[in-house]
Design an enzyme around this catalytic site. Structure first.
Site, PDB file in Angstrom:
ATOM      1  N   HIS A   1      37.499  54.363  33.428  1.00 48.55           N
ATOM      2  CA  HIS A   1      36.947  53.868  34.698  1.00 48.55           C
ATOM      3  C   HIS A   1      35.788  54.762  35.142  1.00 48.55           C
ATOM      4  CE1 HIS A   1      41.289  52.352  35.572  1.00 48.55           C
ATOM      5  NE2 HIS A   1      40.554  51.287  35.307  1.00 48.55           N
TER       6      HIS A   1
ATOM      7  N   LYS B   1      51.455  43.352  41.200  1.00 50.07           N
ATOM      8  CA  LYS B   1      52.011  44.339  40.262  1.00 50.07           C
ATOM      9  C   LYS B   1      52.641  45.488  41.050  1.00 50.07           C
ATOM     10  CE  LYS B   1      47.992  44.061  37.610  1.00 50.07           C
ATOM     11  NZ  LYS B   1      46.903  44.824  37.066  1.00 50.07           N
TER      12      LYS B   1
ATOM     13  N   ARG C   1      36.700  46.599  27.106  1.00 44.84           N
ATOM     14  CA  ARG C   1      36.994  47.589  26.058  1.00 44.84           C
ATOM     15  C   ARG C   1      36.988  46.923  24.690  1.00 44.84           C
ATOM     16  NH1 ARG C   1      42.147  49.319  29.394  1.00 44.84           N
ATOM     17  NH2 ARG C   1      42.075  47.060  29.419  1.00 44.84           N
TER      18      ARG C   1
ATOM     19  N   SER D   1      45.205  52.406  32.280  1.00 44.40           N
ATOM     20  CA  SER D   1      46.134  53.023  33.231  1.00 44.40           C
ATOM     21  C   SER D   1      47.573  52.802  32.757  1.00 44.40           C
ATOM     22  CB  SER D   1      45.968  52.398  34.617  1.00 44.40           C
ATOM     23  OG  SER D   1      44.656  52.546  35.070  1.00 44.40           O
TER      24      SER D   1
HETATM   25  O1  PNS Z   1      42.065  46.252  37.136  1.00 45.34           O
HETATM   26  P1  PNS Z   1      42.609  44.863  37.212  1.00 45.34           P
HETATM   27  O2  PNS Z   1      44.033  44.897  37.691  1.00 45.34           O
HETATM   28  O3  PNS Z   1      42.444  44.111  35.924  1.00 45.34           O
HETATM   29  O4  PNS Z   1      41.747  44.097  38.349  1.00 45.34           O
HETATM   30  C1  PNS Z   1      41.951  42.759  38.641  1.00 45.34           C
HETATM   31  C2  PNS Z   1      41.144  42.310  39.872  1.00 45.34           C
HETATM   32  C3  PNS Z   1      41.481  43.173  41.072  1.00 45.34           C
HETATM   33  C4  PNS Z   1      39.675  42.425  39.575  1.00 45.34           C
HETATM   34  C5  PNS Z   1      41.502  40.806  40.148  1.00 45.34           C
HETATM   35  O5  PNS Z   1      42.894  40.680  40.179  1.00 45.34           O
HETATM   36  C6  PNS Z   1      40.920  40.273  41.440  1.00 45.34           C
HETATM   37  O6  PNS Z   1      39.737  40.182  41.594  1.00 45.34           O
HETATM   38  N1  PNS Z   1      41.787  39.921  42.397  1.00 45.34           N
HETATM   39  C7  PNS Z   1      41.377  39.436  43.701  1.00 45.34           C
HETATM   40  C8  PNS Z   1      41.843  38.024  43.945  1.00 45.34           C
HETATM   41  C9  PNS Z   1      40.811  37.008  43.511  1.00 45.34           C
HETATM   42  O7  PNS Z   1      39.669  37.025  43.940  1.00 45.34           O
HETATM   43  N2  PNS Z   1      41.248  36.082  42.631  1.00 45.34           N
HETATM   44  C10 PNS Z   1      40.432  34.992  42.137  1.00 45.34           C
HETATM   45  C11 PNS Z   1      39.390  35.417  41.137  1.00 45.34           C
HETATM   46  S1  PNS Z   1      39.843  35.250  39.502  1.00 45.34           S
END
Ligand code: PNS
Length: 167
Positions: free
Chosen positions: A23, A47, A96, A134
């Protein structure tokens, strides 16, 4: 035709539970590329997290202190709405390996459908970080493996405390 904003603000969203050196590598690249980068933690995550949002924000703030154009935040609800509220025209995500691609493509296309004016930009972290996540870092520390070099030293200390109960 769309015009380029005078200042390009990007949001780097994620769970960051906890922040890894992968990150951090992406934050460094993003900070050099965009006028402002907001690293932001999702609050309404389903989660089960190891660290609270406040703890994760503290860890992020500790490690991004050296970047003058990086801010740390958190958000609820739709990412694209949060981006728009913060004047961001870009969502930054890291890829990645090929395995990340399908999930990232789905999110990027859904976000584009919701707000076409916001672009998702993918950057690759350095290859040294291509296997770091993570989730795996937490698994390795739980099994008492060596995680040095995978997370910033301050984060390693917090992980040792939280997972292994070290002082
Ligand atoms: O690091 P992660 O857990 O892969 O991040 C995921 C994240 C936070 C980017 C994603 O879950 C997110 O954007 N959630 C917000 C809800 C949202 O906007 N959902 C619709 C878009 S797909």
């Amino acid at each position: 035709m769309r015009t380029k904003p005078a200042r390009v603000v990007a949001i780097y969203p994620g769970s960051f539970d906890p922040i890894t050196n992968g990150h951090l590598d992406l934050i460094e690249r993003g900070a050099a590329f965009f006028d402002k980068l907001i690293v932001s933690i999702l609050r309404n995550d389903e989660k089960q997290a190891l660290f609270s949002v406040e703890e994760r924000m503290e860890m992020l703030s500790e490690v991004v202190g050296g970047f003058s154009n990086v801010e740390v935040g958190s958000f609820d609800g739709l990412l694209v709405d949060y981006a728009a509220q913060n004047g961001a025209s870009v969502i930054l995500r890291g890829i990645r390996a090929v395995s990340d691609y399908e999930y990232e493509l789905q999110m990027a296309l859904m976000n584009r459908r919701l707000r076409p004016e916001i672009e998702t930009v993918f950057l690759m972290a350095g290859e040294a970080h291509s296997f770091v996540s993570s989730r795996l870092v937490k698994e390795v520390i739980r099994l008492r493996g060596n995680i040095s070099g995978l997370v910033p030293p301050s984060v390693e200390g917090r992980l040792r405390k939280r997972v292994l109960g070290e002082p």
